[in-house]
Design a protein around this motif. Sequence first.
Motif, mmCIF file in Angstrom:
data_model
loop_
_atom_site.group_PDB
_atom_site.id
_atom_site.type_symbol
_atom_site.label_atom_id
_atom_site.label_comp_id
_atom_site.label_asym_id
_atom_site.label_seq_id
_atom_site.Cartn_x
_atom_site.Cartn_y
_atom_site.Cartn_z
ATOM 1 N N SER A 1 19.767 41.166 6.994
ATOM 2 C CA SER A 1 21.071 41.368 6.364
ATOM 3 C C SER A 1 20.942 41.204 4.850
ATOM 4 C CB SER A 1 22.092 40.384 6.921
ATOM 5 O OG SER A 1 22.037 39.155 6.246
ATOM 6 N N ASP A 2 21.858 41.838 4.137
ATOM 7 C CA ASP A 2 21.838 41.754 2.676
ATOM 8 C C ASP A 2 21.975 40.321 2.184
ATOM 9 O OD1 ASP A 2 21.527 44.482 2.485
ATOM 10 O OD2 ASP A 2 23.635 44.884 2.029
ATOM 11 N N LEU A 3 22.831 39.552 2.841
ATOM 12 C CA LEU A 3 23.058 38.162 2.436
ATOM 13 C C LEU A 3 21.770 37.348 2.535
ATOM 14 C CD1 LEU A 3 25.328 36.207 1.561
ATOM 15 C CD2 LEU A 3 25.728 35.753 3.974
ATOM 16 N N VAL A 4 21.057 37.495 3.634
ATOM 17 C CA VAL A 4 19.811 36.766 3.845
ATOM 18 C C VAL A 4 18.730 37.287 2.911
ATOM 19 C CG1 VAL A 4 17.996 36.230 5.531
ATOM 20 C CG2 VAL A 4 20.402 36.224 6.241
ATOM 21 N N LYS A 5 18.631 38.608 2.776
ATOM 22 C CA LYS A 5 17.618 39.211 1.917
ATOM 23 C C LYS A 5 17.810 38.819 0.452
ATOM 24 C CE LYS A 5 15.527 43.693 0.727
ATOM 25 N NZ LYS A 5 14.681 43.024 -0.215
ATOM 26 N N GLU A 6 19.033 38.899 -0.035
ATOM 27 C CA GLU A 6 19.311 38.517 -1.431
ATOM 28 C C GLU A 6 18.908 37.069 -1.693
ATOM 29 O OE1 GLU A 6 23.364 39.268 -2.577
ATOM 30 O OE2 GLU A 6 23.238 41.368 -1.910
ATOM 31 N N PHE A 7 19.272 36.187 -0.783
ATOM 32 C CA PHE A 7 18.930 34.779 -0.950
ATOM 33 C C PHE A 7 17.420 34.589 -0.984
ATOM 34 C CE2 PHE A 7 17.700 30.756 1.110
ATOM 35 C CZ PHE A 7 18.145 29.881 0.139
ATOM 36 N N ASN A 8 16.723 35.172 -0.019
ATOM 37 C CA ASN A 8 15.265 34.994 0.059
ATOM 38 C C ASN A 8 14.537 35.647 -1.101
ATOM 39 O OD1 ASN A 8 15.058 33.367 2.362
ATOM 40 N ND2 ASN A 8 15.360 35.127 3.675
ATOM 41 N N ASP A 9 14.984 36.823 -1.522
ATOM 42 C CA ASP A 9 14.343 37.494 -2.654
ATOM 43 C C ASP A 9 14.481 36.666 -3.935
ATOM 44 O OD1 ASP A 9 13.609 39.565 -0.995
ATOM 45 O OD2 ASP A 9 15.084 41.002 -1.780
ATOM 46 N N TYR A 10 15.684 36.197 -4.205
ATOM 47 C CA TYR A 10 15.916 35.396 -5.408
ATOM 48 C C TYR A 10 15.127 34.090 -5.353
ATOM 49 C CZ TYR A 10 18.150 32.597 -8.988
ATOM 50 O OH TYR A 10 18.363 31.780 -10.079
ATOM 51 N N ARG A 11 15.178 33.425 -4.220
ATOM 52 C CA ARG A 11 14.459 32.146 -4.060
ATOM 53 C C ARG A 11 12.962 32.331 -4.272
ATOM 54 N NH1 ARG A 11 12.092 29.303 0.063
ATOM 55 N NH2 ARG A 11 12.293 27.058 -0.140
#
Length: 115
Positions: free
Chosen positions: A2-12
């Motif tokens: 999901s975008d929410l999970v992907k955005e968080f993991n990419d930024y982290r």
Amino acid sequence: MSDLVKEFNDYRSKMNEKLLADDNKVIKRIFNLDTNAYMEGALDVKTKELLGLVASAVLRCDDCIKYHLETAYKQGINRQEMMEAMSIATLVGGTIVIPHLRRAYEFWEALENQE
């Protein structure tokens, strides 16, 4: 994913790389201590992740909550276990934790929907 999970993991991931590349001994040791603290020991990894989730919610750290939610999910924690842990966090932290509970629930749904 999901975008929410992907955005968080990419930024982290991106920011952790930058932080660790700066080669600060104290930061590296804190990261290492965190990694080692959540390894199997007298308590199993699932229990430690739920403890981390509760502490993160009480401290109102959304990034920490997301991290522990995803790790707990990968460890096989189910929705009922997660919600029971978050109910303890809300009890201990008080009503100020409710907005974090909402975001945690949304992130958990995103984790479930990524499969």
